[in-house]
Design a protein around this motif. Sequence first.
Motif, PDB file in Angstrom:
ATOM      1  N   SER A  91     -25.940 -34.045 -44.049  1.00  0.00           N
ATOM      2  CA  SER A  91     -27.274 -34.299 -44.613  1.00  0.00           C
ATOM      3  C   SER A  91     -27.714 -35.726 -44.320  1.00  0.00           C
ATOM      4  O   SER A  91     -26.897 -36.593 -44.029  1.00  0.00           O
ATOM      5  CB  SER A  91     -27.273 -34.100 -46.127  1.00  0.00           C
ATOM      6  OG  SER A  91     -26.416 -35.033 -46.736  1.00  0.00           O
ATOM      7  N   THR A 104     -32.895 -27.759 -45.194  1.00  0.00           N
ATOM      8  CA  THR A 104     -33.596 -27.736 -46.477  1.00  0.00           C
ATOM      9  C   THR A 104     -33.971 -29.178 -46.788  1.00  0.00           C
ATOM     10  O   THR A 104     -33.112 -30.065 -46.798  1.00  0.00           O
ATOM     11  CB  THR A 104     -32.713 -27.143 -47.585  1.00  0.00           C
ATOM     12  OG1 THR A 104     -32.461 -25.766 -47.255  1.00  0.00           O
ATOM     13  CG2 THR A 104     -33.413 -27.210 -48.940  1.00  0.00           C
ATOM     14  N   SER A 112     -39.794 -28.849 -52.233  1.00  0.00           N
ATOM     15  CA  SER A 112     -38.741 -28.643 -51.236  1.00  0.00           C
ATOM     16  C   SER A 112     -38.865 -27.282 -50.590  1.00  0.00           C
ATOM     17  O   SER A 112     -39.419 -26.336 -51.175  1.00  0.00           O
ATOM     18  CB  SER A 112     -37.358 -28.815 -51.878  1.00  0.00           C
ATOM     19  OG  SER A 112     -37.067 -27.711 -52.696  1.00  0.00           O
ATOM     20  N   THR A 156     -36.965 -24.624 -47.240  1.00  0.00           N
ATOM     21  CA  THR A 156     -36.000 -24.404 -46.177  1.00  0.00           C
ATOM     22  C   THR A 156     -36.775 -24.137 -44.894  1.00  0.00           C
ATOM     23  O   THR A 156     -37.650 -23.275 -44.862  1.00  0.00           O
ATOM     24  CB  THR A 156     -35.082 -23.216 -46.546  1.00  0.00           C
ATOM     25  OG1 THR A 156     -34.357 -23.590 -47.716  1.00  0.00           O
ATOM     26  CG2 THR A 156     -34.122 -22.907 -45.420  1.00  0.00           C
ATOM     27  N   GLN A 182     -32.914 -34.581 -46.340  1.00  0.00           N
ATOM     28  CA  GLN A 182     -32.805 -33.413 -45.453  1.00  0.00           C
ATOM     29  C   GLN A 182     -31.340 -32.968 -45.431  1.00  0.00           C
ATOM     30  O   GLN A 182     -30.451 -33.806 -45.211  1.00  0.00           O
ATOM     31  CB  GLN A 182     -33.261 -33.757 -44.021  1.00  0.00           C
ATOM     32  CG  GLN A 182     -34.771 -33.905 -43.866  1.00  0.00           C
ATOM     33  CD  GLN A 182     -35.253 -35.331 -43.695  1.00  0.00           C
ATOM     34  OE1 GLN A 182     -34.455 -36.277 -43.602  1.00  0.00           O
ATOM     35  NE2 GLN A 182     -36.556 -35.522 -43.664  1.00  0.00           N
ATOM     36  N   VAL A 183     -31.111 -31.675 -45.651  1.00  0.00           N
ATOM     37  CA  VAL A 183     -29.764 -31.109 -45.684  1.00  0.00           C
ATOM     38  C   VAL A 183     -29.681 -29.974 -44.663  1.00  0.00           C
ATOM     39  O   VAL A 183     -30.595 -29.153 -44.578  1.00  0.00           O
ATOM     40  CB  VAL A 183     -29.460 -30.552 -47.097  1.00  0.00           C
ATOM     41  CG1 VAL A 183     -28.176 -29.741 -47.110  1.00  0.00           C
ATOM     42  CG2 VAL A 183     -29.391 -31.678 -48.111  1.00  0.00           C
ATOM     43  N   SER A 186     -28.753 -26.672 -44.083  1.00  0.00           N
ATOM     44  CA  SER A 186     -28.424 -25.566 -44.991  1.00  0.00           C
ATOM     45  C   SER A 186     -28.069 -24.296 -44.229  1.00  0.00           C
ATOM     46  O   SER A 186     -27.982 -23.218 -44.814  1.00  0.00           O
ATOM     47  CB  SER A 186     -29.599 -25.311 -45.934  1.00  0.00           C
ATOM     48  OG  SER A 186     -30.787 -25.092 -45.192  1.00  0.00           O
ATOM     49  N   SER A 193     -31.406 -28.146 -57.170  1.00  0.00           N
ATOM     50  CA  SER A 193     -29.999 -27.874 -57.496  1.00  0.00           C
ATOM     51  C   SER A 193     -29.185 -29.165 -57.545  1.00  0.00           C
ATOM     52  O   SER A 193     -29.341 -30.065 -56.716  1.00  0.00           O
ATOM     53  CB  SER A 193     -29.394 -26.907 -56.477  1.00  0.00           C
ATOM     54  OG  SER A 193     -28.860 -27.603 -55.387  1.00  0.00           O
ATOM     55  N   GLU A 216     -26.229 -29.569 -56.780  1.00  0.00           N
ATOM     56  CA  GLU A 216     -25.406 -29.715 -55.580  1.00  0.00           C
ATOM     57  C   GLU A 216     -26.158 -30.535 -54.521  1.00  0.00           C
ATOM     58  O   GLU A 216     -25.584 -31.432 -53.892  1.00  0.00           O
ATOM     59  CB  GLU A 216     -25.059 -28.338 -54.983  1.00  0.00           C
ATOM     60  CG  GLU A 216     -23.991 -27.575 -55.731  1.00  0.00           C
ATOM     61  CD  GLU A 216     -24.517 -26.924 -57.027  1.00  0.00           C
ATOM     62  OE1 GLU A 216     -25.757 -26.937 -57.259  1.00  0.00           O
ATOM     63  OE2 GLU A 216     -23.677 -26.431 -57.807  1.00  0.00           O
ATOM     64  N   ILE A 217     -27.398 -30.215 -54.312  1.00  0.00           N
ATOM     65  CA  ILE A 217     -28.171 -30.965 -53.308  1.00  0.00           C
ATOM     66  C   ILE A 217     -28.341 -32.416 -53.750  1.00  0.00           C
ATOM     67  O   ILE A 217     -28.192 -33.341 -52.957  1.00  0.00           O
ATOM     68  CB  ILE A 217     -29.537 -30.285 -53.050  1.00  0.00           C
ATOM     69  CG1 ILE A 217     -29.325 -29.002 -52.242  1.00  0.00           C
ATOM     70  CG2 ILE A 217     -30.472 -31.227 -52.308  1.00  0.00           C
ATOM     71  CD1 ILE A 217     -30.614 -28.268 -51.896  1.00  0.00           C
ATOM     72  N   GLN A 221     -25.069 -34.153 -53.165  1.00  0.00           N
ATOM     73  CA  GLN A 221     -24.785 -34.332 -51.734  1.00  0.00           C
ATOM     74  C   GLN A 221     -25.612 -35.462 -51.121  1.00  0.00           C
ATOM     75  O   GLN A 221     -25.117 -36.205 -50.268  1.00  0.00           O
ATOM     76  CB  GLN A 221     -25.071 -33.014 -50.989  1.00  0.00           C
ATOM     77  CG  GLN A 221     -24.851 -33.125 -49.485  1.00  0.00           C
ATOM     78  CD  GLN A 221     -25.099 -31.819 -48.748  1.00  0.00           C
ATOM     79  OE1 GLN A 221     -25.522 -30.823 -49.339  1.00  0.00           O
ATOM     80  NE2 GLN A 221     -24.843 -31.830 -47.447  1.00  0.00           N
ATOM     81  N   THR A 222     -26.849 -35.578 -51.536  1.00  0.00           N
ATOM     82  CA  THR A 222     -27.755 -36.521 -50.872  1.00  0.00           C
ATOM     83  C   THR A 222     -27.841 -37.871 -51.583  1.00  0.00           C
ATOM     84  O   THR A 222     -28.568 -38.754 -51.132  1.00  0.00           O
ATOM     85  CB  THR A 222     -29.163 -35.906 -50.739  1.00  0.00           C
ATOM     86  OG1 THR A 222     -29.616 -35.554 -52.046  1.00  0.00           O
ATOM     87  CG2 THR A 222     -29.147 -34.678 -49.843  1.00  0.00           C
TER      88      THR A 222
END
Lengths: 209, 209, 209, 209, 209, 209
Positions: E98, E119, E130, E132, E149-150, E152, F183, F185-186, F189-190
């Motif tokens: 990410s 995503t 947000s 995807t 930005q991830v 996904s 979420s 999790e996102i 993560q970021t």
Amino acid sequence: MKIFPTLFLITFLSFSTSYASVNDFCVADLKAPDTPSGYHCKPLANITSDDFVFHGFVAGDTKNSFNAALSSAFVTDFPGLNGLGISAARLDIAEGGSIPMHTHPGATELLIMVQGEITAGFFTTSAVFSKTLKPGDLMVFPQGMLHFQVNSGKGQATAFLAFSSANPGAQLLDLLLFSNNLSSEIVAQTTFLDFAQVKKLKARFGGRG
Amino acid sequence: MKIFPTLFLITFLSFSTSYASVNDFCVADLKAPDTPSGYHCKPLANITSDDFVFHGFVAGDTKNSFNAALSSAFVTDFPGLNGLGISAARLDIAEGGSIPMHTHPGATELLIMVQGEITAGFFTTSAVFSKTLKPGDLMVFPQGMLHFQVNSGKGQATAFLAFSSANPGAQLLDLLLFSNNLSSEIVAQTTFLDFAQVKKLKARFGGRG
Amino acid sequence: MKIFPTLFLITFLSFSTSYASVNDFCVADLKAPDTPSGYHCKPLANITSDDFVFHGFVAGDTKNSFNAALSSAFVTDFPGLNGLGISAARLDIAEGGSIPMHTHPGATELLIMVQGEITAGFFTTSAVFSKTLKPGDLMVFPQGMLHFQVNSGKGQATAFLAFSSANPGAQLLDLLLFSNNLSSEIVAQTTFLDFAQVKKLKARFGGRG
Amino acid sequence: MKIFPTLFLITFLSFSTSYASVNDFCVADLKAPDTPSGYHCKPLANITSDDFVFHGFVAGDTKNSFNAALSSAFVTDFPGLNGLGISAARLDIAEGGSIPMHTHPGATELLIMVQGEITAGFFTTSAVFSKTLKPGDLMVFPQGMLHFQVNSGKGQATAFLAFSSANPGAQLLDLLLFSNNLSSEIVAQTTFLDFAQVKKLKARFGGRG
Amino acid sequence: MKIFPTLFLITFLSFSTSYASVNDFCVADLKAPDTPSGYHCKPLANITSDDFVFHGFVAGDTKNSFNAALSSAFVTDFPGLNGLGISAARLDIAEGGSIPMHTHPGATELLIMVQGEITAGFFTTSAVFSKTLKPGDLMVFPQGMLHFQVNSGKGQATAFLAFSSANPGAQLLDLLLFSNNLSSEIVAQTTFLDFAQVKKLKARFGGRG
Amino acid sequence: MKIFPTLFLITFLSFSTSYASVNDFCVADLKAPDTPSGYHCKPLANITSDDFVFHGFVAGDTKNSFNAALSSAFVTDFPGLNGLGISAARLDIAEGGSIPMHTHPGATELLIMVQGEITAGFFTTSAVFSKTLKPGDLMVFPQGMLHFQVNSGKGQATAFLAFSSANPGAQLLDLLLFSNNLSSEIVAQTTFLDFAQVKKLKARFGGRG
């Protein structure tokens, strides 16, 4: 540790909310009149993530006289760009095709090569700046400068274009000069083209006079 | 009533003086490099009334192929305009002459008719907006639009032009297309002009290729 | 060579057309409310060449107390200027007349001498920049600076003015100070004028208090 | 979880560092020439927290003819403001004093009342907008408008001023009109002041002519 | 028809040439100091087509803690962008990687999806926007908004980014907060993070205090 | 000396009046839609002195989790600021309190210390610029930069803030990250925060997910 007071949260949220509708972004209401700075803002309550996303940035059909297609994502296609000074387009040119001479008044164009080979250039009265571009190359066309793109390689060429305006348009030289009813005499006089050449191109591009 | 204290005066004067050199005006030092916002400012101590006046805004010699002359008062001619977003030019067109197709990237042009008769117009891809102008008429050519001026009357025609930029330049279409060495094949392909027409105009305007 | 496909033409025309209504130009709809960037744009379908032309840029009647006349072509007179950052005015000063002290907040003025002789100047707190101008001379008055023009010659003097704003207005010092009801005491205190002088000019310019 | 790679960090840091020196801020190098957009940027390596802080925003000495003092924190005093479009000043007015008529060309002024009572106003040709202000009140003076502030209460009055420009300056009407050598005849003609009044104020403010 | 007079050509060429060096474009001289509007312009005589082209807009190495790479083409990489208000970057994110939370102060970002699935989202205090994204999708992140930005999806994801500034930079939240020596107490107090969390991230991102 | 002709006065007044409604100022009509440049202008006939004055710029209630209060005078609170590029806020921080990390996208903040002691700072990826401020100090936070203010002294601290935008808003980092349903999790993560930390702050700031 205590729970954060709801009242405080609401105070901050409400003053940020009102701001958001004014300056953070201003999604275009395309049904309202526009102004020199862009369209009216859609009410904040109606805005969703979809307003900031555009689908269909894909290859157009290149089976036409130019052997080329331009798919635009300008503010009239993508209202989330309103007031943000940026937009994009996708350029596909079949082998042998080209995007003919044109300008974007007031917008700089930044071309990102994706596939194939394009020879592109822009003009000043003292020089032409042209290059042959391959994937991994960028080229910039400063605002308002006359420029062109030609597929100079084998197979299809594709590039992504970014513009420094939410609505850069495209002023194609042939459509400007030859698709209207201005008298051919004036066009010939002010372009130094032969009169017969003017008439021939007027016939091709739908102009009269 | 007492005399105004000298000290006080000096305080006000000095802080206004430093400001003046920054924002009130910024006369160009044309020998220094320029920047995206214009030239460096000439030191305030060297500035005189003469920096804000331009002489020689008079008719140019129209004995040339265009039967027309343009005398410019842009920032490179008139350094006092630096950073102020305005400039001017004088247009003289002999009977039968014209100013050929051109653009000013990023500057709007406002034409003030002074003498004679000019037919002028600018182009969009959907329409041409043209009019015949007489003394007492103004016409505006929005920024970056392709336009022309033709003497459509008897005798000399004169107009004054104002621009919304200190340095609007002039991109003449024929000089752009035909005074350089870009290959005639590319020019023909991207303009839809006949190859012979391109070669003929390249010969006329000094281009090769 | 084949005829250009109609479909292709329409595609280009339509996307350029929508652009034209947004950014290429934005003719003012003076009956709609305005915004910090200017008036709403008139619909593109209603726009004709006449929107870009102004008639009546002629001498005004100088038989008044100033012996001078200013005929303006600002956006409220000439809607085609909306959003374009430029406008014009015609200045006629009878022998012995003058345009009194005034400012244009936020617009630079560029004066083009046409006839006669004008002595003009603008003020900073550290200097006055003034010159006597004749036909063929230009003078620039940087934005927001207090300035004046006096007919210093024989017979009528005429100049054309260009402004770096579609709506520069004119803030005449005497009308600012002496045509309203602000107390004469405050005016005297903050101008250092004698109280009797303030009262005399209030009587002349229609103010009270 | 692994340690973050140093190389990666350096890459991000270096590209952000170069940016910072260009756009995030541009502390003025006041010894270099300026440009229409502001002074040259001081090298990033020399920048410390002190560049973003200004000391001495305190009351000035009001023992002068105006009974008032203005302490400015403009870009020439506080280089960290360069290019950021904002600055400040502190206003102290002794009882009976005032800040006389003045303009800031191109900057809006926002006044924050701190202590005492001030009557302030600005002028248009159709109206004067004035109010008496107390602590807890703000007043805005739109850019370029002629305005004044008078201590209308008991004891000292203090206000903080914010400006929409890094260098708003101050054009004091009396210093503009009466501290230079422009002929008194022209001043009288273009202000409608009596000749004797002009001579009296020229004597007071240091002008001749 | 006669040959076009050389003299005339030279006149037009020379006045357009001087303009070109000022406003049509201003290629950065990166060795000179910069200004609030950008770098000094490289002399026109030294400019070639190469100044308008950038090579190496290719995938960066994603073998790092982020599993992601950003290759920038900003003005400091591509001097031809100076003053033109546009730039670009290429984003490659390995599976599971990410681009962490960051802002571009003063630049809007327009993301063009090229490959894989991302995503992405940006934050306001009242909502998160947000989505995807897949190839053929665009997403806009209005200026100054915090965003991420991830990857996904499966496999590598690639996107091209365009920015409404020649030098948008990137302010990564973790580097801002945890790579310096500001006391952990202040960071904890003003972020509401636990003190241990602050210390842990300071250790990871190279900060002390 | 004769009375000034009424007709002449009216001519000047009327052309200035129309201008005033367009450019001199544009008081917001908050009930009409807004645009990228700001709100529609209230009709000139309805404008009074009260439109340019704001009351209630006083201390807010600091009895909340932040022990701090921000009282804003932005365009949505003070319509006279519309289009003028400036606004203000009052900051009160009780002993031990702070204004947590936040940004103003597109607005520079200028802080004027009034009472007490504040330690403030802003972040770049290569440095943090922080200082302890006392009355008589100013600090500038360049546009879009992440920053904070902490009461580092005894008793209440007060500062006035000026912004280079009529509507700067405030993007508080915790509200951005933890008050929505993105979420966890996102977010983890970021941001590189521990998952438990994210959940804890989501609970505190009203977010879910």
